[in-house]
Structures are given as structure tokens and as C-alpha cells.
Design an enzyme around this catalytic site. Structure first.
Site, mmCIF file in Angstrom:
data_model
loop_
_atom_site.group_PDB
_atom_site.id
_atom_site.type_symbol
_atom_site.label_atom_id
_atom_site.label_comp_id
_atom_site.label_asym_id
_atom_site.label_seq_id
_atom_site.Cartn_x
_atom_site.Cartn_y
_atom_site.Cartn_z
ATOM 1 N N GLU A 72 0.836 -1.198 0.000
ATOM 2 C CA GLU A 72 0.000 0.000 0.000
ATOM 3 C C GLU A 72 0.872 1.249 0.000
ATOM 4 O O GLU A 72 1.820 1.363 0.780
ATOM 5 C CB GLU A 72 -0.882 -0.020 1.250
ATOM 6 C CG GLU A 72 -1.706 1.230 1.476
ATOM 7 C CD GLU A 72 -2.419 1.201 2.819
ATOM 8 O OE1 GLU A 72 -3.369 1.984 2.994
ATOM 9 O OE2 GLU A 72 -2.029 0.383 3.687
ATOM 10 N N LYS A 131 -9.099 1.940 -2.848
ATOM 11 C CA LYS A 131 -9.475 1.406 -1.537
ATOM 12 C C LYS A 131 -10.901 1.794 -1.180
ATOM 13 O O LYS A 131 -11.269 2.974 -1.218
ATOM 14 C CB LYS A 131 -8.495 1.899 -0.473
ATOM 15 C CG LYS A 131 -8.706 1.320 0.917
ATOM 16 C CD LYS A 131 -7.613 1.813 1.856
ATOM 17 C CE LYS A 131 -7.764 1.250 3.267
ATOM 18 N NZ LYS A 131 -6.689 1.724 4.159
ATOM 19 N N CYS A 148 -5.300 -2.911 2.747
ATOM 20 C CA CYS A 148 -5.266 -2.763 4.198
ATOM 21 C C CYS A 148 -6.603 -3.092 4.861
ATOM 22 O O CYS A 148 -6.998 -4.238 4.956
ATOM 23 C CB CYS A 148 -4.780 -1.362 4.566
ATOM 24 S SG CYS A 148 -4.226 -1.206 6.284
#
Length: 537
Positions: A296, A357, A408
């Protein structure tokens, strides 16, 4: 030996605090912490199957005395969620980001307390609803009804909470990744299949405890039998051969950059990241990999299809002669602002895929209730938490077919992965940066991806900044895992798959079924309790 009965605790307590109340709440807190010990990194998963029993018994006993013990349910919730989420305090100190030390401490404590109380609300609501809806008669039929209602309510509440922005510690997490066999029940109806099994076993033990004066001790073999049957079903799914076709193989490289967050955004950190990822990409390309995955925001600048300033960076220049696809973590642009994204860069240097994301971290990447909390947060720190969340219905093109992508915090949301598998995703890619947290969080994050691999029946590749990066097969077995705070590169063969589990096709159907049956049973039971006396007249 005489069994200790929960009836020895007096729940009709005076206004002032007394020793018995302290003992009761302490027992609740202890059993919640016991459940927390089952999560990684300790992974005492066996205690899960009895750690809910005290709470169940205390709620039933309290209802018999005409009150609903919110402080007891709160104690269990604080114990479980407070312990399993203690890693959140690892965001302190944030002085490298310009946050004063005391303000950083305040933000860390506030975040941990708030998310703990948010999880604790599940337990309080469950205890209140359970007490309201449960029958109080003594007998096998009543116990079965209570087990049904208690299990359905908890599964429903986890389903509701997991649909919100704050979610992590499902009870299913207590089994990952130590008990891969039971996690395979997730292929049936997602993580709530595992949760329901845990509740049924605990509820059965609790009901036998409540009626131990009327029952034979040999009946405790019933929950043992349920436990065994559930594991046999899981074992049958675990033993299904993967039958990997060589034509679907993909050799994937992983780079763990190990860039401390303290320097990540300054010139020194940027140069270190660029050099490390370029060096790793070149070495992996020399090994003959088909693609390379970075963590990330590995290179924390805006990657744009229309701008050319990133063409001069060494990683981009390395891609052109090597021709190996790179999945690079960075920032994207949208009308509303910046996105935390994963990009597919093909051998010609073109960006052919982008995943943004979806589940952003509150306070870290966006400020919830910005109109209210924004002013408070801005006074405490100079952090700009203003990223834009990606759309739920994304498809990530990888140059090797569609992938299921997660960045994440996405890993905590099972339905996020289920949708992408149903849309044709052939393997899972997750990119994370957990550098500000301790081992506890890193272990639990890996455990989340283990569950997602099993539920979707997909090979999974994890790239993290400082650990744990890993390769997970569709049975949840970790074939490689990196160290912590180390620079590492690794390559491994995975396989693209097209299978669809029952969970992928139907979603969390079990929770809806349990709720429907519970509603029918509650209505039927209460209707009969009113109708029978009238008929006797």
C-alpha cells in the site's frame, strides 16, 4: 465436587456497590478477555468454545430475576474488544507526522476506547434482545429455543456491524489462523457460519449448566458432539484437492519495502522506497516472474494516466525494458480528491488497471462526521484525513485476468471480497502498510486474509510494508510469510481459479435463515402460551 451455581450471585443488588456485583462483573470481564486470547498472536482458539458460556448463563439468570444486566454484557464486550483491539494504541506516537506527543496519545486512546465501545454495543444489544425474547421455562425445548434465538441475534448483529465503517473482531477471527478446519465452514455462508457454530456450542454448554441439577453430566457430550460434527464438515471441505492446472499458473513476486512511517513521506524515505522497489523489481524480473506486487502506497505520489512526470522514476524506467507487469501502490485522482490505490502497469508502461481502496480508516484516511469532528481533530493535529473511498463495484484488471483486490482495512470485510469473486476475480491481491502497529495487529491482519482466501476459494498474495507479507493457498495454508521490519523479496507460483463457493453464490444466507426460524418460533411459542389457557377454559 459440588458445582458452583451462578444462582449464588445475587443480581438484585442495592444501589451501592457490593462485593457480589464486583465478582459478577469481574467474571464477565475475564471471560471476554479469555475470548480475546484466542485471537492472534496468542491464538488460543480452543478457549473460544467455552469463553461465551459465562455471559450466556449470566444473562439468563438475570432475566429470571427480572432485570437485564447491561453492566455484565458491557464487561464482556470491554474484555473481548478492548483486548483484541489493543493494537490500535500503536498509532502513538505520531510526532513524525507533526502531531504533538500529548495530542498523539489522546488520539490513540480515543480511537481505542471508541472502537472498543462500538464493539461492546453489540454485546449490550445482544443481551437486551436475548433477555427480551427468550423463554424462561425449564426443559430441553426451552433450551433449544434459547440457543436458536441467541445464535440468530448474535449473527444478525455482526452482519449489521460489519456493514458499517468500523469492523474488525468478528468471533470467527478467534479461529484464524490456528483452526483452518473450522474456518472452511466460511465457504458455506461466510464468517457467520463459524460464528453460529461457536455460539451453538457455547449456548449448549451454558444451557446444560443452567439445568445441571435436572440433567445427567453425560449430556455434556452433546456440545462435544456438535463441535466434532462441525469440524468433520470443515475437514471434508479442507481435504478437497485443489487440482491446480499448470495452464492457470502465475509466478508472482512480492516486495516488502520496509520503509518506516517516520521517513516515508520525506525525501529520504522516498529515495529509499524508490531504490528498494526498483532493485526488488529487477531481481524478481530476472527470476522470471509474471508480475510484481508492492505494498500500500509503496510510492506515495499520484499516478495518473494522463500525466508524465512519473515516467522519470527508476521503477517506471525499469518496467519498460523488462516488460514484467507491476502492481504498484500509490495515490490516484478523482473528482472528489485523492484515492488510496493499486495500479496495474503493463510492460509498455501503461496503466491498464486501478483499484481504489473502498474501506477507509476513520481518522487516519477520513474524518467521520466531518462537520462536527473535523474542527476538533484539526485542533489536535495537522493531519489531513481527506481521502476518497472507491466504488464498491470495482473490477481490477491485472494483465493476467481479473483479481480480487483489497488494500489494508478492506481485509476485514468479507462481503467486499465475495462480490469481487462473484464478478469473476481469479486470485486475491492485498496491499497493506501496518508499519505503525505492533505484532498483534500484523498477525490479526494476516488472519483476516486467511479467512478471505478460504471463503472465496482463492490463492492470495499479500504485500506489506514492514510485515507480514505472505502467500496463502485456498485452504488457508500460509506457504510463505515474511519477517517483521525486514526488506524482503519473494516469488511464488499461484493459480487462477474460477470456482464459486456457496457463500460466493448466495452470501450470508444462514443468518437470514436463523432469523426467519427464530421469528417463527418466537411467534408460535408466544401464541401458544396465550391460546392454551383460553382453550382450557
Amino acid at each position: 465436587m459440588k458445582l458452583l451455581s451462578f444462582e449464588h450471585f445475587n443480581l438484585k443488588l442495592p444501589a451501592n456497590l457490593n462485593l457480589r456485583k464486583v465478582r459478577y462483573i469481574s467474571l464477565s470481564l475475564f471471560s471476554g478477555i479469555l475470548m480475546g486470547l484466542a485471537t492472534e498472536p496468542l491464538g488460543w482458539w480452543l478457549v473460544t468454545w467455552v469463553a461465551f458460556v459465562p455471559l450466556w448463563v449470566m444473562v439468563v439468570e438475570a432475566k429470571r430475576r427480572g432485570r437485564i444486566p447491561w453492566e455484565i454484557t458491557a464487561g464482556w464486550g470491554v474484555g473481548y474488544y478492548g483486548f483484541s483491539l489493543f493494537w490500535m494504541t500503536g498509532i502513538h506516537p505520531m510526532t513524525s507526522l507533526g502531531v504533538p506527543w500529548l495530542a498523539s496519545l489522546a488520539i490513540a486512546i480515543f480511537s481505542w476506547v471508541f472502537i472498543t465501545l462500538w464493539g461492546t454495543a453489540i454485546v449490550i444489544v445482544w443481551g437486551w434482545l436475548f433477555a427480551k425474547l427468550m423463554p424462561l421455562n425449564i426443559g430441553a425445548k426451552t433450551s433449544l429455543i434459547r440457543i436458536l434465538i441467541g445464535t440468530a441475534l448474535w449473527c444478525a448483529l455482526e452482519a449489521v456491524w460489519s456493514g458499517g465503517p468500523l469492523w474488525w473482531s468478528t468471533l470467527a477471527l478467534t479461529q484464524s489462523f490456528g483452526n483452518l478446519v473450522i474456518l472452511h465452514l466460511g465457504q458455506i455462508s461466510g464468517p457467520n457460519t463459524v460464528v453460529a457454530t461457536i455460539l451453538v456450542v457455547n449456548g449448549t454448554v451454558a444451557e446444560l449448566w443452567l439445568t445441571h441439577k435436572q440433567q445427567k453430566s453425560s449430556l455434556y457430550l452433546i456440545p462435544v458432539g456438535i463441535f466434532a460434527i462441525a469440524h468433520l464438515i470443515g475437514l471434508s471441505l479442507y481435504n478437497i484437492p485443489l487440482n491446480s492446472d499448470p495452464e492457470t499458473s502465475l509466478r508472482v513476486g512480492v516486495i516488502q519495502g520496509n520503509i518506516p512511517n517516520e521517513i516515508k513521506l520525506n525525501p529520504q524515505g522516498f529515495r529509499q522506497a524508490l531504490n528498494g522497489y526498483t532493485r526488488g523489481y529487477l531481481e524478481l524480473a530476472a527470476r522470471g516472474v509474471d508480475a510484481v506486487l508492492t505494498p500500500e502506497t509503496a510510492l506515495p505520489f499520484v499516478w495518473n494516466r494522463h500525466d508524465s512526470y512519473h515516467y522519470n522514476y527508476s521503477l517506471y524506467q525499469a518496467i519498460l525494458p523488462q516488460g514484467v507487469i507491476a502492481w504498484v501502490g500509490g495515490f490516484g485522482e478523482t473528482e472528489g480528491g485523492l484515492t488510496n490505490s493499486l495500479f496495474t502497469i503493463n510492460g509498455e508502461g501503461e496503466i491498464i488497471g486501478q483499484y481504489d481502496k473502498t474501506h477507509l480508516v476513520p481518522l487516519g484516511e477520513y474524518i467521520p462526521f466531518d462537520a462536527i469532528l473535523g474542527r476538533v481533530i484539526n485542533r489536535l493535529s495537522p493531519l489531513e484525513a481527506r481521502l476518497v473511498a472507491g466504488e464498491k463495484q470495482q473490477k481490477f484488471e491485472t494483465g493476467w485476468g481479473k483479481a480480487i483486490a483489497g488494500i489494508c482495512y478492506d481485509s476485514a470485510f468479507a462481503d467486499h471480497f465475495r462480490r469481487q469473486v462473484a464478478a469473476g476475480g481469479e486470485f486475491i491481491l492485498t496491499a497493506s502498510n501496518d508499519a505503525h502497529y505492533a505484532t498483534m495487529m500484523l498477525s490479526q491482519h494476516h488472519a483476516q486474509d486467511v479467512m478471505r482466501a478460504i471463503e472465496g476459494d482463492r490463492w492470495t498474495v499479500r504485500a506489506t510494508n514492514t510485515g507480514y507479507s505472505g502467500i496463502i493457498d485456498p485452504h488457508g495454508r500460509t506457504l510463505w510469510i515474511s519477517g517483521i521490519n525486514t526488506y524482503e523479496i519473494h516469488d511464488h507460483i499461484i493459480y487462477r481459479r474460477h470456482s464459486q463457493t456457496l457463500y460466493v453464490r448466495w452470501g450470508d444466507w444462514l443468518t437470514f435463515l436463523l432469523l426467519a426460524i427464530s421469528a417463527i418460533v418466537i411467534f408460535w411459542n408466544r401464541f401458544l402460551s396465550l391460546a392454551i389457557p383460553q382453550n382450557r377454559r
